[in-house]
Scaffold this active site. Structure first.
Site, PDB file in Angstrom:
ATOM      1  N   GLY A  62      -4.406   3.582  -2.074  1.00 36.12           N
ATOM      2  CA  GLY A  62      -5.516   3.799  -1.156  1.00 36.12           C
ATOM      3  C   GLY A  62      -5.071   4.599   0.048  1.00 36.12           C
ATOM      4  O   GLY A  62      -3.875   4.823   0.271  1.00 36.12           O
ATOM      5  N   GLU A  90       9.768   1.358  10.688  1.00 37.02           N
ATOM      6  CA  GLU A  90      10.857   2.332  10.540  1.00 37.02           C
ATOM      7  C   GLU A  90      10.198   3.694  10.603  1.00 37.02           C
ATOM      8  O   GLU A  90       9.492   4.091   9.685  1.00 37.02           O
ATOM      9  CB  GLU A  90      11.608   2.102   9.224  1.00 37.02           C
ATOM     10  CG  GLU A  90      12.910   2.875   9.134  1.00 37.02           C
ATOM     11  CD  GLU A  90      12.706   4.253   8.534  1.00 37.02           C
ATOM     12  OE1 GLU A  90      12.772   5.235   9.324  1.00 37.02           O
ATOM     13  OE2 GLU A  90      12.489   4.354   7.335  1.00 37.02           O
ATOM     14  N   GLY A 125      -4.375   5.481   3.984  1.00 39.31           N
ATOM     15  CA  GLY A 125      -3.834   4.709   5.085  1.00 39.31           C
ATOM     16  C   GLY A 125      -4.894   4.239   6.056  1.00 39.31           C
ATOM     17  O   GLY A 125      -4.838   3.113   6.557  1.00 39.31           O
ATOM     18  N   GLU A 162       9.856  16.030  15.120  1.00 40.53           N
ATOM     19  CA  GLU A 162      10.295  15.855  13.731  1.00 40.53           C
ATOM     20  C   GLU A 162       9.551  16.840  12.841  1.00 40.53           C
ATOM     21  O   GLU A 162       8.323  16.780  12.709  1.00 40.53           O
ATOM     22  CB  GLU A 162      10.044  14.422  13.261  1.00 40.53           C
ATOM     23  CG  GLU A 162      10.632  14.136  11.906  1.00 40.53           C
ATOM     24  CD  GLU A 162      10.493  12.676  11.500  1.00 40.53           C
ATOM     25  OE1 GLU A 162      11.458  12.107  10.974  1.00 40.53           O
ATOM     26  OE2 GLU A 162       9.398  12.113  11.718  1.00 40.53           O
ATOM     27  N   LYS A 214       0.857  -1.175   0.000  1.00 41.48           N
ATOM     28  CA  LYS A 214       0.000   0.000   0.000  1.00 41.48           C
ATOM     29  C   LYS A 214       0.900   1.234   0.000  1.00 41.48           C
ATOM     30  O   LYS A 214       1.368   1.678   1.037  1.00 41.48           O
ATOM     31  CB  LYS A 214      -0.902   0.000   1.244  1.00 41.48           C
ATOM     32  CG  LYS A 214      -2.190   0.851   1.125  1.00 41.48           C
ATOM     33  CD  LYS A 214      -1.994   2.332   0.938  1.00 41.48           C
ATOM     34  CE  LYS A 214      -1.472   3.042   2.167  1.00 41.48           C
ATOM     35  NZ  LYS A 214      -1.348   4.542   1.886  1.00 41.48           N
ATOM     36  N   CYS A 267      13.529  10.908   7.474  1.00 42.03           N
ATOM     37  CA  CYS A 267      13.616  10.522   8.889  1.00 42.03           C
ATOM     38  C   CYS A 267      15.059  10.447   9.361  1.00 42.03           C
ATOM     39  O   CYS A 267      15.337  10.577  10.555  1.00 42.03           O
ATOM     40  CB  CYS A 267      12.920   9.178   9.100  1.00 42.03           C
ATOM     41  SG  CYS A 267      13.454   7.907   7.944  1.00 42.03           S
TER      42      CYS A 267
END
Length: 471
Positions: free
Chosen positions: A200, A244, A202, A378, A169, A278
């Protein structure tokens, strides 16, 4: 206009049963470039069913057969590098400095895993037991928009190497890239159902995959908040999970660093992927007695980091992926000023000469305390914080004082000292003096940066279950 109205299930492109759509944009111009038709819960279930049907036969393929598949996948992706680069440039706005790495890395990931597979032993003797590493079952991969093609290929290649089938996905914001890549993968002629790709949302398709009883493993790259929800959903059926997640990487300049070398590397690591990464080293830790010198050099060096669209070969920082992301980054720049940090360079608004596109000024704050939100949360954009430290112990303390622990950076001249310091940092990877990416090394995070590891043998074994047969 690019209207993407198919998904990939059971070896063929099919029209989704879901009827929702999402608009697609060029972030460099803010222009609408197309639409994507979104799959729904029923499409997710169809994809899982296809992967489940394919699993028994695929899990019994030989190592040699899977190596051959990986080499075929490499060939078809490598043959379409220019098309994939064009798609990434159009839909994501990444500068050429990033697309040159990202697309080649995506293609080479198949060969890297093939070499891992060649050396890997699926059966071992442990005392009287025969230990068999068995494919885990049907996997689900949920991937983000900030390096769409690479995330899809890295998760797909690992599943294939393990003998697991997979449903992917990807981000709906990356549908142009996904379509171009899926066309490549289809050309490799893998057995039907081995991989399935469903565009699609989430909270629709991703949520269904996270809770579906026939999914044995979820591998996700994205935000810590979403990772937390996936973990909760997966718990009901005890799915294996690799996450992750976010990061707030320390970018540590040591007192013996050669600043002529270190400062450009610090900024490259801080602004990697336009800051939408990240792994970005967004907290620059500087010795007190070198602070003035470092700040002066940072301000001078950042002027060489040009912001621009992908067609500008000199651009090193591209646009934010969407208006929403642009607004998020702008809000953090405003927050930094409200928190009392000093603006060294950058600030609110677009860079001079760019009157359209979701471009952000590369921004550096000084006089930052590690408890400020700009130092703890972040941001996912080109915004860096300079934090001073007294000595090595305080540098380590500040570096580790974060809910994250993904990737850290060390810059200095004493290799032995940096090895010792690396061992004290609570993170999954430490990059010394801007060392290049190592695809065989494990990748993942401590603390809220995730669970489990990807790449190499560590990533392969995350798709395997050990079975002991005791004689």
């Amino acid at each position: 206009m690019r209207d993407i109205d198919t998904i990939y299930i059971d070896g063929q492109f099919v029209t989704p049963k879901g009827t929702g759509t999402a608009d697609l944009y060029n972030p460099s111009t803010e222009e609408r470039i197309g639409t994507v038709r979104l799959g729904g819960v029923e499409d997710a279930r169809d994809a899982v069913a296809a992967a489940k049907r394919a699993f028994p036969a695929f899990s019994r393929t030989t190592k040699g057969e899977r190596i051959d598949m990986l080499k075929r996948l490499n060939a078809v992706v490598a043959a379409r590098v220019s098309d994939l680069t064009e798609a990434m440039s159009l839909e994501y706005g990444a500068p050429q400095t990033f697309t040159r790495f990202a697309i080649s890395h995506a293609a080479s990931s198949f060969l890297t895993m093939a070499s891992v597979l060649e050396e890997y032993e699926f059966e071992r003797r442990m005392g009287r037991a025969r230990v068999v590493m068995q494919p885990i079952g049907v996997a689900a991969a949920i991937t983000p928009w900030n390096s769409n093609i690479g995330f899809i290929t890295s998760k797909l290649t690992t599943a294939i190497a393990a003998g697991s089938t997979i449903v992917i996905k990807p981000s709906e914001m990356s549908a142009v890239q996904t379509q171009a890549l899926t066309e490549c993968l289809h050309e490799a002629g893998l057995p039907k159902g081995v991989f399935n790709i469903v565009n699609g949302l989430g909270n629709v398709v991703g949520a269904e995959l996270s809770r579906h009883p026939d999914i044995a493993k979820v591998t996700f790259t994205g935000s810590t908040a979403v990772g937390r929800e996936i973990l909760r959903s997966a718990a009901d059926t005890f799915k294996r999970v690799t996450l992750e997640l976010g990061g707030k990487g320390p970018n540590i300049i040591l007192d013996d660093a050669d600043l002529e070398v270190a400062i450009p590397a610090v900024l490259r690591m801080g602004f990697i992927n336009s800051g939408q990464a990240c792994i970005a080293g967004t907290r620059i830790l500087v010795p007190n007695h070198r602070l003035d010198e470092v700040v002066t050099r940072l301000k001078r060096e950042i002027e060489t980091f040009k912001v621009g669209a992908p067609d500008d070969p000199d651009a090193m920082i591209g646009p934010m992926v969407s208006r929403k992301q642009y607004d998020r980054v702008q809000s953090y720049i405003e927050l930094g000023m409200q928190e009392g940090a000093s603006l060294l360079t950058g600030g609110l608004g677009r860079p001079a000469g760019l009157d359209r596109g979701w471009f952000t000024k590369p921004t550096i704050f000084t006089n930052v305390d590690n408890q400020m939100r700009i130092a703890r949360e972040e941001i996912f954009g080109p915004v860096l914080s300079v934090i001073a430290y007294r000595d090595e112990d305080e540098a380590v303390s500040i570096a580790n004082d974060t809910p994250y622990g993904l990737q850290a950076y060390l810059h200095g001249t004493d290799a032995t000292r940096m090895q010792a310091l690396a061992d004290r940092l609570d993170c999954g990877r430490v990059v010394v003096n801007g060392a290049p990416h190592e695809p065989l090394a494990p990748f993942g995070g401590f603390k809220q940066s995730g669970i489990g590891r990807e790449y190499g043998v560590f990533g392969l074994e995350a798709f395997l279950e050990p079975k002991a047969v005791i004689l």
